[in-house]
Design a protein around this motif. Sequence first.
Motif, PDB file in Angstrom:
ATOM      1  N   SER A  42       0.774  -1.179  -0.011  1.00  0.00           N
ATOM      2  CA  SER A  42       0.031  -0.026  -0.032  1.00  0.00           C
ATOM      3  C   SER A  42       0.988   1.070  -0.093  1.00  0.00           C
ATOM      4  N   LEU A  43       0.623   2.183  -0.880  1.00  0.00           N
ATOM      5  CA  LEU A  43       1.435   3.547  -0.888  1.00  0.00           C
ATOM      6  C   LEU A  43       0.304   4.482  -0.648  1.00  0.00           C
ATOM      7  N   ASN A  44       1.080   5.802  -0.283  1.00  0.00           N
ATOM      8  CA  ASN A  44       0.234   7.060  -0.215  1.00  0.00           C
ATOM      9  C   ASN A  44       0.228   7.531  -1.689  1.00  0.00           C
ATOM     10  N   ASN A  45      -0.748   7.691  -2.494  1.00  0.00           N
ATOM     11  CA  ASN A  45      -1.166   8.047  -3.686  1.00  0.00           C
ATOM     12  C   ASN A  45      -2.517   7.499  -4.009  1.00  0.00           C
ATOM     13  N   LEU A  75     -14.099  13.727  -9.145  1.00  0.00           N
ATOM     14  CA  LEU A  75     -12.745  13.850  -8.697  1.00  0.00           C
ATOM     15  C   LEU A  75     -12.135  12.427  -9.218  1.00  0.00           C
ATOM     16  N   LEU A  76     -10.974  12.661  -9.822  1.00  0.00           N
ATOM     17  CA  LEU A  76     -10.072  11.853 -10.371  1.00  0.00           C
ATOM     18  C   LEU A  76      -8.718  11.816 -10.050  1.00  0.00           C
ATOM     19  N   ASP A  77      -8.122  10.675  -9.940  1.00  0.00           N
ATOM     20  CA  ASP A  77      -6.820  10.451  -9.516  1.00  0.00           C
ATOM     21  C   ASP A  77      -5.861  10.462 -10.949  1.00  0.00           C
ATOM     22  N   ALA A  78      -5.074  11.480 -10.862  1.00  0.00           N
ATOM     23  CA  ALA A  78      -4.366  11.713 -12.215  1.00  0.00           C
ATOM     24  C   ALA A  78      -3.383  10.516 -12.559  1.00  0.00           C
ATOM     25  N   GLN A  79      -2.888   9.882 -11.584  1.00  0.00           N
ATOM     26  CA  GLN A  79      -2.050   8.731 -12.029  1.00  0.00           C
ATOM     27  C   GLN A  79      -2.416   7.478 -12.532  1.00  0.00           C
ATOM     28  N   THR A  80      -3.784   7.191 -12.176  1.00  0.00           N
ATOM     29  CA  THR A  80      -4.498   5.962 -12.096  1.00  0.00           C
ATOM     30  C   THR A  80      -5.523   6.200 -13.262  1.00  0.00           C
ATOM     31  N   GLY A  81      -6.180   7.215 -12.898  1.00  0.00           N
ATOM     32  CA  GLY A  81      -7.380   7.791 -13.851  1.00  0.00           C
ATOM     33  C   GLY A  81      -8.685   7.234 -13.181  1.00  0.00           C
ATOM     34  N   ASP A  82      -8.278   6.535 -11.927  1.00  0.00           N
ATOM     35  CA  ASP A  82      -9.569   6.238 -10.910  1.00  0.00           C
ATOM     36  C   ASP A  82     -10.500   7.369 -10.585  1.00  0.00           C
ATOM     37  N   ILE A  83     -11.743   6.935 -10.486  1.00  0.00           N
ATOM     38  CA  ILE A  83     -12.742   7.896 -10.336  1.00  0.00           C
ATOM     39  C   ILE A  83     -13.161   7.804  -8.584  1.00  0.00           C
ATOM     40  N   LEU A  84     -12.835   8.863  -7.997  1.00  0.00           N
ATOM     41  CA  LEU A  84     -12.952   8.876  -6.383  1.00  0.00           C
ATOM     42  C   LEU A  84     -14.275   9.141  -5.907  1.00  0.00           C
ATOM     43  N   TYR A  85     -14.946  10.188  -6.676  1.00  0.00           N
ATOM     44  CA  TYR A  85     -16.114  10.800  -6.506  1.00  0.00           C
ATOM     45  C   TYR A  85     -16.653  11.117  -7.816  1.00  0.00           C
ATOM     46  N   GLY A 278       3.375  14.069  -3.776  1.00  0.00           N
ATOM     47  CA  GLY A 278       3.536  13.250  -4.928  1.00  0.00           C
ATOM     48  C   GLY A 278       2.280  12.792  -5.689  1.00  0.00           C
ATOM     49  N   ARG A 279       1.187  13.060  -5.274  1.00  0.00           N
ATOM     50  CA  ARG A 279       0.151  12.742  -5.921  1.00  0.00           C
ATOM     51  C   ARG A 279      -0.644  13.965  -6.423  1.00  0.00           C
TER      52      ARG A 279
END
Length: 415
Positions: A42-45, A75-85, A278-279
């Motif tokens: 598990s990482l912090n990002n 709300l989207l994580d730029a690294q993975t492209g995953d949708i958070l909200y 870093g995120r």
Amino acid sequence: MKYKRTRVLICVFVFIFVFVFNSVFAGFAYWEIIFHVEPFQSLNNIENDGFSVETAKITGQSWTLPYVTAHSAILLDAQTGDILYERDAHQKRPPASTTKILTAILAIELADLEEIATVSEKADRVGESTIYLNKGDKLKLGELVEGALIRSGNDACVAIAEQTAGSHDEFVRLMNLKAISLGAYNSNFVNTNGLPANNHYSTAYDLAIIARYAMNNPIFSKIVAQKTTTISFEVPPKSQIATNTNKLLWIYPPADGVKTGTTNAAGKCLVASASKEGRRLICVVLNAPDRFGDAKRLLEWGFNETETVLFGKQGELITTYPGYGIPLILQEDLRICIEKAKVKNLKAQIVLEKDLYPPFKAGDVLGNYNIMLGERVLKTVPLLAGENYVGSALNFSGALNVVLEQVLDLLNKSR
């Protein structure tokens, strides 16, 4: 001749035996190899778990999601492209001046920003938010891009289009092609600046993936992170100070872009980016009375309540194919960004393709590595053969092809 025929019959018999055994064995391998393991680092990002924005805000008397005034948001994580909200993230809406994100990144990619553009009468006539261009003015394309992104100059967008593609209409055609290439399938643009027009629309999701792409360009990301800039003209020789319309840059320190938009039809809109530890997260709010507050709350929630889980890096050995012993490696890094509270429920699943027989080449897809939340597959990365494998006569599965080659060779010799 009799000896050769006997050898042929023996080989045919062996071939049939191996084929039947191999078919049974391959099916057995397929079903038995499916298993679940806990994520190992598990990482912090993840794409969201199908939650309802309205019903998931309160859990055990505590707020789990931020308050949002926007009609559409993501709300989207730029690294993975995953949708958070998300809230109605695929609803088509007028994007207003957030259109200029696509205009700017396209110009940056297609043209030399040192080119000198001459302002046309068409660009001169554009109203509303402008950088006060006049017909015949000359300035570098890069200055026009800054004017479009920072001061939100509508006239600058028309001048950019004409300089880059020869005409405004041709540039708009290229914008739509670019949008499709990025996966923005629910968008259609009819102008470069987002002024109200029939059939000009986008979605929160589409704008998020366009912004995610644009922010990976260092020229673009540097421009939109500026609070102010100086726009310089070549002819007449003059300059003007431009202040960024994105007030999030002042009220939220991690913010580093990207673009506002406002019309009566669109309401107040904002595409925002922020980076922390870093995120990078990308946030879009459309028709949002409190757009800067919405973005700040969503971004802060994302940094505090989500993290990235690493399941494996590109080329990493995951398992071996049963019966063959071929190493299976990940085609690419496998990361998922998800709420911290859900990390413990993530599972990894290995599923191998069935009815596969040697030879295999390094890089052949032999299965998939799935990340799951409950029974739902969130992300899949192919498992590749890590090396060449031609089979072995000592291995029932590999013997299939070996025996077949021997039979064909003997048949040819017996003629």
